[in-house]
Design an enzyme around this catalytic site. Structure first.
Site, PDB file in Angstrom:
ATOM      1  N   VAL A  42       0.824  -1.205   0.000  1.00 23.60           N
ATOM      2  CA  VAL A  42       0.000   0.000   0.000  1.00 23.60           C
ATOM      3  C   VAL A  42       0.860   1.259   0.000  1.00 23.60           C
ATOM      4  O   VAL A  42       0.413   2.334  -0.436  1.00 23.60           O
ATOM      5  CB  VAL A  42      -0.944  -0.021   1.224  1.00 23.60           C
ATOM      6  CG1 VAL A  42      -0.159   0.122   2.523  1.00 23.60           C
ATOM      7  CG2 VAL A  42      -2.027   1.045   1.128  1.00 23.60           C
ATOM      8  N   LYS A  43       2.101   1.159   0.451  1.00 26.11           N
ATOM      9  CA  LYS A  43       2.962   2.336   0.564  1.00 26.11           C
ATOM     10  C   LYS A  43       3.388   2.903  -0.784  1.00 26.11           C
ATOM     11  O   LYS A  43       3.882   4.035  -0.843  1.00 26.11           O
ATOM     12  CB  LYS A  43       4.196   2.000   1.398  1.00 26.11           C
ATOM     13  CG  LYS A  43       3.889   1.564   2.822  1.00 26.11           C
ATOM     14  CD  LYS A  43       3.158   2.624   3.613  1.00 26.11           C
ATOM     15  CE  LYS A  43       2.992   2.212   5.068  1.00 26.11           C
ATOM     16  NZ  LYS A  43       2.254   3.204   5.848  1.00 26.11           N
ATOM     17  N   ASP A  44       3.204   2.151  -1.861  1.00 24.62           N
ATOM     18  CA  ASP A  44       3.505   2.711  -3.179  1.00 24.62           C
ATOM     19  C   ASP A  44       2.672   3.962  -3.438  1.00 24.62           C
ATOM     20  O   ASP A  44       3.147   4.916  -4.068  1.00 24.62           O
ATOM     21  CB  ASP A  44       3.213   1.684  -4.267  1.00 24.62           C
ATOM     22  CG  ASP A  44       4.161   0.504  -4.260  1.00 24.62           C
ATOM     23  OD1 ASP A  44       5.091   0.501  -3.434  1.00 24.62           O
ATOM     24  OD2 ASP A  44       3.974  -0.415  -5.073  1.00 24.62           O
TER      25      ASP A  44
END
Length: 499
Positions: A42-44
C-alpha cells in the site's frame, strides 16, 4: 491490458477479493489486496504522492537526495519512485526489520543506514532527521506529511466507494502505521458513507490507541519519548513506538469508531491461513488486520459487507517468524514421495551421465576440438573455472574469488557463446577425463585441477589453496578472513548431494 508510459502509472486500483473459506457464512468479507501495487504494498501510493507533492512545492529539487525513516515498505515504494524519477535515496531502518527489506532497497539502488533496535522507530526517525539536516537531503516525513493521507483520499477511498456504489458498506477495517491510510480513507468514508464503521486494529501487547493515552511531545510538537503503552510486537510496520501526527489527527477528528486488539500469534496463524485456504500471499500485518475484521464479521448480521486492508506481500517476511518451520530441504514425507518412483531423485544418475561420478567417459567419446580448446585455456589463463550460468555452486565460487580478489576466467558451458554445435556439452567429457569427475564447477589453477566447489573450499581451509596460488604467483588478498561455507547455497542440507 492497458499500456503505460511509466511503472508509476500502475499504482493503485487494487482488487477487492471476497473471502470464502475464512469468512463466516452469510457475511461478505472482502480484502483489498495491496500487494497488487507494483512494489507489493500500500505504501507505493503514498511514496508517489509525497514525492510529487514535494516536486510541485519546490521542496524537492532535481537530483536532490531523498531520505526517509521506514520499516521497509515505504522505503521500497520510495526506491521505485526515486529510481524512475532520478533521485538518490537514503533509508534509515531499525536493525530488527527483515533482511528481505534491506536487500530489496539496495537492489533498487537505495542506501540503507541501520539504527539500533533498542532505539525503535523513534531512533530511525531521529537518524533520518540528523542526516537530512547534515547533508541537505529532502526528508519525506511520512508520519506527518499530508500528502500521505491525501493519496488515500484521492485513490484508496475512491476505489472502495466505487466498488460499493450500489450497496452499503457496513465496516472498513485497517491497522495503522504512519496513519496515512487511516486518516485518508476514514475521512472520505465518514462523509460519503456515514453508516460505515471505521475499525482500527493494533497489537494487543502495545495498545497505544486503546489506552486513550496521548503521545508525549514537547512544546513544539516534536516527539520526546516512545508512547507509554508501546511494546515490541510481531507486526512489522503496523505501528511504530509512537502515535504519528496523522493518526492523532484521525483520533481528534472522531474518525475511529472502534479499536480492536490483535494477538501476534493470531496474526501469524491467519496470515498462513490466507495463503493455504484462500491462496492469498500476504504479510503478517495483513493477517493481523484480518484477525480484527473476522471479529467484526462474526458479530455482523447476514448480508453485511466488510472491507479489510491487506497492506503488503508475504515476500517481505521470509526471514521472520511468519516462515518459522517452513523448510528449505525436503522433509521426510517429501523424500519418501521422491523415492516412490525410480527416476530424478538424489543419488540417481542424470540422463546421459555415468552411474558413478568418479568414472570418466572413454577416450573415443571425447572431442578433438573441445580438447584443444581446453588445452589452450588452461595454458593461457592462470585460474580457470568451467561453470554453468545457473549453478548456485558456481556462484559460490564466484563470490569466493571476488572476496579474495582473485582474477579468473569463467567458461560458462551453458552460455550462448558455447551453445553453438553444443560446444559446452562437448567440453564436459574432456573435463571428466582430466579430473575423473562429471560434476560442475571444475576449477584449474596453473593448469592443474583443484576440483569443484567443496574441494576448493576445503583447500582454502587446509592451506593448500594458498600455497598453490603463491607458487603460481597469483595475487589474492591475504588479509581477508572468510569461512567459505557461508557462501554456499542457503538451501544446502546434509541430505542433498553437491554438484
Amino acid at each position: 491490458m492497458a499500456r503505460y508510459d511509466s511503472i508509476l502509472e500502475t499504482i493503485g486500483n487494487t482488487p477487492l477479493v471476497r473471502l470464502d473459506a475464512l469468512a463466516p457464512a452469510g457475511v461478505n468479507l472482502y480484502v483489498k489486496v495491496e500487494a497488487f501495487n507494483p512494489m507489493g504494498s500500500v505504501k507505493d501510493r503514498m511514496a508517489l504522492a509525497v514525492i510529487e507533492a514535494a516536486e510541485r512545492s519546490g521542496e524537492l529539487r532535481p537530483g536532490q537526495t531523498v531520505i526517509e525513516a521506514t520499516s521497509g515498505n515505504t522505503g521500497i515504494g520510495l526506491a521505485m519512485v526515486c529510481a524512475r524519477k532520478g533521485y538518490p535515496l537514503v533509508v534509515t531502518m531499525a536493525e530488527n526489520f527483515s533482511v528481505e527489506r534491506r536487500k530489496l532497497l539496495r537492489y533498487l539502488g537505495a542506501r540503507v543506514v541501520l539504527t539500533p533496535a533498542a532505539e525503535k522507530g523513534t531512533g530511525m526517525l531521529n537518524k533520518a532527521i540528523e542526516l537530512a539536516e547534515a547533508h541537505g537531503y529532502y526528508l519525506c516525513r511520512q508520519f506527518e506529511n499530508e500528502a500521505n493521507a491525501d493519496a488515500h483520499v484521492r485513490t484508496t477511498a475512491r476505489e472502495i466507494l466505487a466498488d460499493f456504489a450500489d450497496e452499503p458498506l457496513h465496516a472498513w477495517v485497517s491497522g495503522f502505521g504512519t496513519g496515512g491510510t487511516l486518516k485518508g480513507v476514514a475521512s472520505v468514508l465518514k462523509l460519503a458513507s456515514p453508516a460505515t464503521r471505521i475499525v482500527v486494529a493494533e497489537p494487543d501487547n502495545a495498545p497505544m490507541l486503546g489506552s486513550g493515552l496521548g503521545q508525549p511531545r514537547d512544546a513544539a510538537g516534536e516527539l520526546t519519548a516512545s508512547h507509554p503503552r508501546f511494546r515490541p510486537h510481531l507486526m512489522q510496520g503496523w505501528s511504530p513506538d509512537f502515535l504519528s501526527r496523522l493518526t492523532e489527527d484521525a483520533v481528534a477528528a472522531g474518525l475511529i469508531d472502534e479499536v480492536l486488539p490483535v494477538a501476534g500469534d493470531e496474526a501469524l496463524r491467519l496470515t498462513r491461513e490466507l495463503a493455504r485456504r484462500e491462496g492469498i500471499f500476504a504479510g503478517t500485518t495483513s493477517g493481523a488486520t484480518l484477525a480484527a475484521a473476522l471479529q467484526v464479521a462474526r458479530r455482523s448480521p447476514p448480508g453485511s459487507n466488510i472491507v479489510c486492508m491487506l497492506p503488503d506481500t508475504g515476500e517481505r517476511y521470509l526471514s521472520t517468524p511468519l516462515f518459522e518451520g517452513i523448510g528449505e530441504a525436503m522433509d521426510d514425507a517429501e523424500l519418501a514421495l521422491s523415492r516412490s518412483t525410480p527416476g530424478y531423485r538424489f543419488g540417481a544418475a542424470a540422463a546421459g551421465q555415468p552411474a558413478s561420478p568418479g568414472v570418466p567417459l572413454r577416450a573415443d567419446e571425447q572431442d578433438a576440438e573441445a580438447e584443444r580448446l581446453v588445452e589452450t585455456l588452461l595454458a593461457s589463463e592462470p585460474v580457470v573455472m568451467f561453470a554453468l550460468e545457473w549453478c548456485e555452486f558456481c556462484w559460490s565460487v564466484r563470490k569466493f574469488f571476488a572476496r579474495l580478489g582473485i582474477a579468473y576466467h569463467s567458461v560458462d558451458l551453458d552460455s550462448v557463446a558455447y551453445q553453438s554445435d553444443d560446444l559446452g556439452g562437448r567440453i564436459r567429457p574432456v573435463l571428466a577425463a582430466r579430473t575423473g569427475s562429471v560434476t560442475i564447477p571444475q576449477v584449474f589453477i596453473g593448469g592443474e585441477p583443484m576440483g569443484g566447489c567443496t574441494a576448493l573450499f576445503d583447500a582454502w581451509r587446509n592451506g593448500s589453496l594458498r600455497r598453490r596460488l603463491e607458487a603460481q604467483g597469483i595475487a589474492f588478498d591475504r588479509s581477508v578472513e572468510i569461512d567459505p561455507d557461508d557462501l554456499l547455497p542457503g538451501w544446502l542440507h546434509p541430505r542433498m548431494t553437491t554438484a
